[in-house]
Motif scaffolding. Structure first.
Motif, PDB file in Angstrom:
ATOM      1  N   ASP A 173       0.832  -1.189   0.000  1.00  7.61           N
ATOM      2  CA  ASP A 173       0.000   0.000   0.000  1.00  7.61           C
ATOM      3  C   ASP A 173       0.871   1.244   0.000  1.00  7.61           C
ATOM      4  N   ARG A 194       0.441   3.950   1.291  1.00  7.60           N
ATOM      5  CA  ARG A 194       0.444   4.630   2.586  1.00  7.60           C
ATOM      6  C   ARG A 194       1.614   4.179   3.454  1.00  7.60           C
ATOM      7  N   ASP A 253      -2.329  15.295   1.955  1.00 12.11           N
ATOM      8  CA  ASP A 253      -2.650  13.876   1.772  1.00 12.11           C
ATOM      9  C   ASP A 253      -2.813  13.138   3.097  1.00 12.11           C
ATOM     10  N   ASP A 258      -4.799  11.703   6.548  1.00  8.82           N
ATOM     11  CA  ASP A 258      -6.050  11.027   6.839  1.00  8.82           C
ATOM     12  C   ASP A 258      -6.855  11.886   7.817  1.00  8.82           C
ATOM     13  N   LEU A 298     -12.753  12.527  -0.082  1.00  7.20           N
ATOM     14  CA  LEU A 298     -12.841  11.140  -0.555  1.00  7.20           C
ATOM     15  C   LEU A 298     -12.322  11.032  -1.986  1.00  7.20           C
ATOM     16  N   ASP A 299     -11.014  11.156  -2.102  1.00  6.53           N
ATOM     17  CA  ASP A 299     -10.378  11.126  -3.425  1.00  6.53           C
ATOM     18  C   ASP A 299      -9.605   9.835  -3.665  1.00  6.53           C
ATOM     19  N   GLY A 300      -9.715   8.883  -2.740  1.00  7.39           N
ATOM     20  CA  GLY A 300      -9.029   7.609  -2.890  1.00  7.39           C
ATOM     21  C   GLY A 300      -7.580   7.605  -2.426  1.00  7.39           C
ATOM     22  N   SER A 301      -7.062   8.767  -2.035  1.00  5.29           N
ATOM     23  CA  SER A 301      -5.659   8.839  -1.617  1.00  5.29           C
ATOM     24  C   SER A 301      -5.486   8.858  -0.102  1.00  5.29           C
ATOM     25  N   ARG A 302      -6.556   8.939   0.617  1.00  5.66           N
ATOM     26  CA  ARG A 302      -6.485   9.039   2.086  1.00  5.66           C
ATOM     27  C   ARG A 302      -7.631   8.244   2.704  1.00  5.66           C
ATOM     28  N   ARG A 303      -7.500   8.001   4.003  1.00  3.91           N
ATOM     29  CA  ARG A 303      -8.581   7.388   4.771  1.00  3.91           C
ATOM     30  C   ARG A 303      -9.370   8.511   5.424  1.00  3.91           C
ATOM     31  N   ARG A 308     -17.776   5.205  -1.376  1.00  2.56           N
ATOM     32  CA  ARG A 308     -16.617   5.964  -1.863  1.00  2.56           C
ATOM     33  C   ARG A 308     -15.438   5.884  -0.904  1.00  2.56           C
ATOM     34  N   GLY A 309     -15.601   5.152   0.218  1.00  5.73           N
ATOM     35  CA  GLY A 309     -14.486   4.939   1.131  1.00  5.73           C
ATOM     36  C   GLY A 309     -14.653   5.515   2.522  1.00  5.73           C
TER      37      GLY A 309
END
Length: 190
Positions: free
Chosen positions: A2, A4, A110, A112, A130-135, A155-156
């Protein structure tokens, strides 16, 4: 692996204490919470640390109205929070304004984010993260969280219960909730 794991990340824990306190007092207890009935805010920091395996920065937003509650501020500082005391015109929801601005500022980073509130005023700001790069997670009382947050789960968005998931209270609250059958314990009702 991952992405991250190969860089240092921070979890920003944004606490809307007024929202949690109002929900607890008005909707759950039906009265002003006693000190022993309030969340153990240190447990929330530990939960954030454990959940995502990184050091959280706890920002606790307060409407100070030109009077700083020093004993509470000192308690927050001793737990590791950064109190954010705010003041404004009587018609301004200063905590909401500050959290909305913070969510917008975090969109350019970036890191969380865990938002501790069930307030729908933050939907747009949370959705922007909610851009898929962070929690991103929302922590509160499941049955009192704005239901539009549920639409962001695909979306996460992680939806986390302050009592059941975080275990932020020392005693069970008098809540009525839908119980997943796998969690049903008849002894709780007998």
């Amino acid at each position: 692996m991952d992405s991250r794991e190969d860089r240092t990340r921070t979890t920003y824990l944004l606490v809307d204490g007024e929202n949690i306190d109002a929900t607890l007092g008005t909707s759950i207890l039906g009265r002003r919470p006693r000190p022993e009935e309030r969340p153990r805010w240190d447990r929330l920091l530990q939960f954030a640390r454990d959940r995502w395996g990184q050091e959280p920065v706890g920002l606790f937003f307060l409407a100070a109205n030109n009077e700083l509650p020093m004993s509470f501020v000192q308690a927050l500082l001793s737990m590791g929070y950064r109190p954010v005391p705010l003041a404004g015109a009587p018609s301004e929801k200063v905590v909401d304004i500050a959290i909305q601005r913070t969510l917008a500022a975090l969109a350019d980073r970036d890191d969380d984010v865990l938002l501790v509130s069930g307030d729908g005023d933050f939907l747009e700001g949370v959705e922007g993260l909610l851009d898929g790069s962070r929690r991103v997670g929302v922590v509160g009382f499941t049955e009192f969280r704005n239901h539009e947050f549920n639409g962001l789960v695909p979306r996460g968005l992680e939806c986390i219960d302050l009592e059941y998931d975080v275990e932020a209270f020392t005693a069970r609250l008098p809540r009525v909730r839908i119980i997943p059958i796998d969690e049903f314990d008849p002894l709780e009702f007998l």
